[in-house]
Design an enzyme around this catalytic site. Structure first.
Site, PDB file in Angstrom:
ATOM      1  N   TRP A  69      10.729 -42.672 -28.576  1.00 29.61           N
ATOM      2  CA  TRP A  69       9.543 -42.839 -29.401  1.00 29.61           C
ATOM      3  C   TRP A  69       9.633 -41.893 -30.584  1.00 29.61           C
ATOM      4  O   TRP A  69      10.287 -40.833 -30.493  1.00 29.61           O
ATOM      5  CB  TRP A  69       8.266 -42.547 -28.582  1.00 29.61           C
ATOM      6  CG  TRP A  69       7.024 -43.031 -29.246  1.00 29.61           C
ATOM      7  CD1 TRP A  69       6.855 -44.228 -29.896  1.00 29.61           C
ATOM      8  CD2 TRP A  69       5.768 -42.336 -29.331  1.00 29.61           C
ATOM      9  NE1 TRP A  69       5.569 -44.338 -30.382  1.00 29.61           N
ATOM     10  CE2 TRP A  69       4.886 -43.205 -30.054  1.00 29.61           C
ATOM     11  CE3 TRP A  69       5.304 -41.123 -28.879  1.00 29.61           C
ATOM     12  CZ2 TRP A  69       3.563 -42.853 -30.319  1.00 29.61           C
ATOM     13  CZ3 TRP A  69       3.984 -40.768 -29.131  1.00 29.61           C
ATOM     14  CH2 TRP A  69       3.128 -41.631 -29.855  1.00 29.61           C
ATOM     15  N   HIS A  70       9.041 -42.256 -31.687  1.00 29.12           N
ATOM     16  CA  HIS A  70       9.136 -41.455 -32.917  1.00 29.12           C
ATOM     17  C   HIS A  70       7.735 -41.146 -33.411  1.00 29.12           C
ATOM     18  O   HIS A  70       6.995 -42.068 -33.762  1.00 29.12           O
ATOM     19  CB  HIS A  70       9.940 -42.206 -33.973  1.00 29.12           C
ATOM     20  CG  HIS A  70      11.319 -42.569 -33.503  1.00 29.12           C
ATOM     21  ND1 HIS A  70      11.578 -43.720 -32.779  1.00 29.12           N
ATOM     22  CD2 HIS A  70      12.505 -41.905 -33.572  1.00 29.12           C
ATOM     23  CE1 HIS A  70      12.859 -43.770 -32.469  1.00 29.12           C
ATOM     24  NE2 HIS A  70      13.452 -42.688 -32.933  1.00 29.12           N
ATOM     25  N   ALA A  71       7.381 -39.869 -33.402  1.00 30.46           N
ATOM     26  CA  ALA A  71       6.055 -39.443 -33.872  1.00 30.46           C
ATOM     27  C   ALA A  71       6.256 -38.637 -35.146  1.00 30.46           C
ATOM     28  O   ALA A  71       6.508 -37.423 -35.106  1.00 30.46           O
ATOM     29  CB  ALA A  71       5.351 -38.620 -32.795  1.00 30.46           C
TER      30      ALA A  71
END
Ligand code: RIB
Ligand code: CA
Length: 318
Positions: free
Chosen positions: A243-245
């Site tokens: 996931w990329h935040a």
């Protein structure tokens, strides 16, 4: 004598990843070992409309027991209208969970005026972190071009330094939403520490890990699990195991700059015209244009350190 804390002003368009970044900042502020004091949140339209981004900021403060002033800012980009990112964050920006609105309201002072006031109040020590479109910062700069002289550090989540955009082929969302504002900000600040979209893609973390971190028995973990559920599910289905935040990486750079393992200083310009390239951020990698370096581009951050900050932010208050 305990060292004075560093004043942190966060301009943001919450937004699911903004919320994770805010949890990191709140945890730093509320921790003995933390070094920062969040002195204000200035809110901008971006991911979703200002009504929602303000409500989301107030709600997150309430969940975390944080009484930081929240200032509403720009409802629209400076010149042209732009598409939001409700498809990523939900129509309300926080996963459409129907949460109960916070009891507190936003302060009456406009975000741009709050940025200028706080820059005087904390002249020379203020760290400014921008996690959304740069409209509020641009307005503040137009009102007072001396703002950068009073800001110790300006950290921005935005840009795509080799044109691997996420909202158009060439442009990253925060810049593309208000390119004119971005041009004003990147021209007005002598040095901006930049966490761009491509750095974000290089610093993803496993869905399995954040799902474990969200098991923490804390109100903020439970709240974040709920507002991020749909975003994470969509990302898992489309982008694989990590996931990329985006905003969380920028906040890691802001809170713990020692974790930046590789930064490249270069000139950067914002494209405001063009059928295909509006919002593109052009880095003069070979310094052909003769312009001064104005960005420190994050190339590599200490991933275990980043992930430890994320885990701690979600566990806080357990
Ligand atoms: O491109 C990612 C950025 O756009 C993040 O700040 C996200 O919250 C959106 O604002
Ligand atoms: Ca954001």
């Amino acid at each position: 004598m305990t060292e004075a804390r560093i004043p942190l002003l966060i301009d943001t368009d919450p937004g699911v990843d903004d919320a994770l970044a805010l949890l990191m900042a709140f945890n730093d502020m509320q921790s003995e070992s933390g070094r920062h004091d969040v002195v204000g949140l200035t809110i901008v339209a971006g991911n979703v409309g200002l009504r929602h981004t303000v409500a989301n900021a107030l709600k997150l403060c309430e969940v975390c027991g944080v009484d930081v002033p929240v200032h509403a800012g720009a409802e629209t980009p400076l010149v042209f209208a732009a598409r939001d990112a409700a498809h990523v964050h939900g129509c309300d920006g926080f996963g459409d969970t129907g949460y109960t609105k916070a009891a507190r309201s936003a302060d009456s002072e406009h975000a741009a005026l709050a940025i200028l006031r706080l820059s005087h109040q904390y002249a020379g020590t203020l760290v400014l972190v921008a996690l959304g479109p740069l409209t509020n910062l641009a307005l503040a700069l137009k009102l007072d071009p001396t703002l950068p002289r009073r800001v110790a550090r300006c950290v921005v989540m935005g840009a795509s330094v080799t044109a691997h955009g996420n909202i158009t082929p060439a442009a990253e969302f925060n810049i593309a939403f208000d390119p004119e504002a971005a041009h004003i900000v990147f021209s007005g600040f002598p040095r901006i520490e930049l966490a761009d979209w491509e750095a974000v893609l290089a610093h993803g973390f496993l869905h399995a890990d954040i799902e474990r971190w969200l098991d923490a028995d804390s109100p903020r973990a439970r709240f974040y699990a709920s507002i991020s559920n749909d975003s994470r599910a969509r990302a898992k289905a489309s982008r694989g195991p990590r996931w990329h935040a985006a905003d969380a990486l920028a906040m890691a750079l802001a809170l713990q700059p020692g974790g930046a393992l590789d930064l490249m200083e270069r000139p950067l310009a914002v494209e405001t015209a063009g059928q295909h390239a509006r919002g593109a951020t052009i880095v003069d990698w070979n310094r052909q244009g003769g312009a001064a370096d104005n960005v420190a581009i994050l190339m590599r951050y200490d991933q275990p350190r980043f992930e430890a900050m994320l885990e701690a932010a979600l566990a806080a208050g357990a």
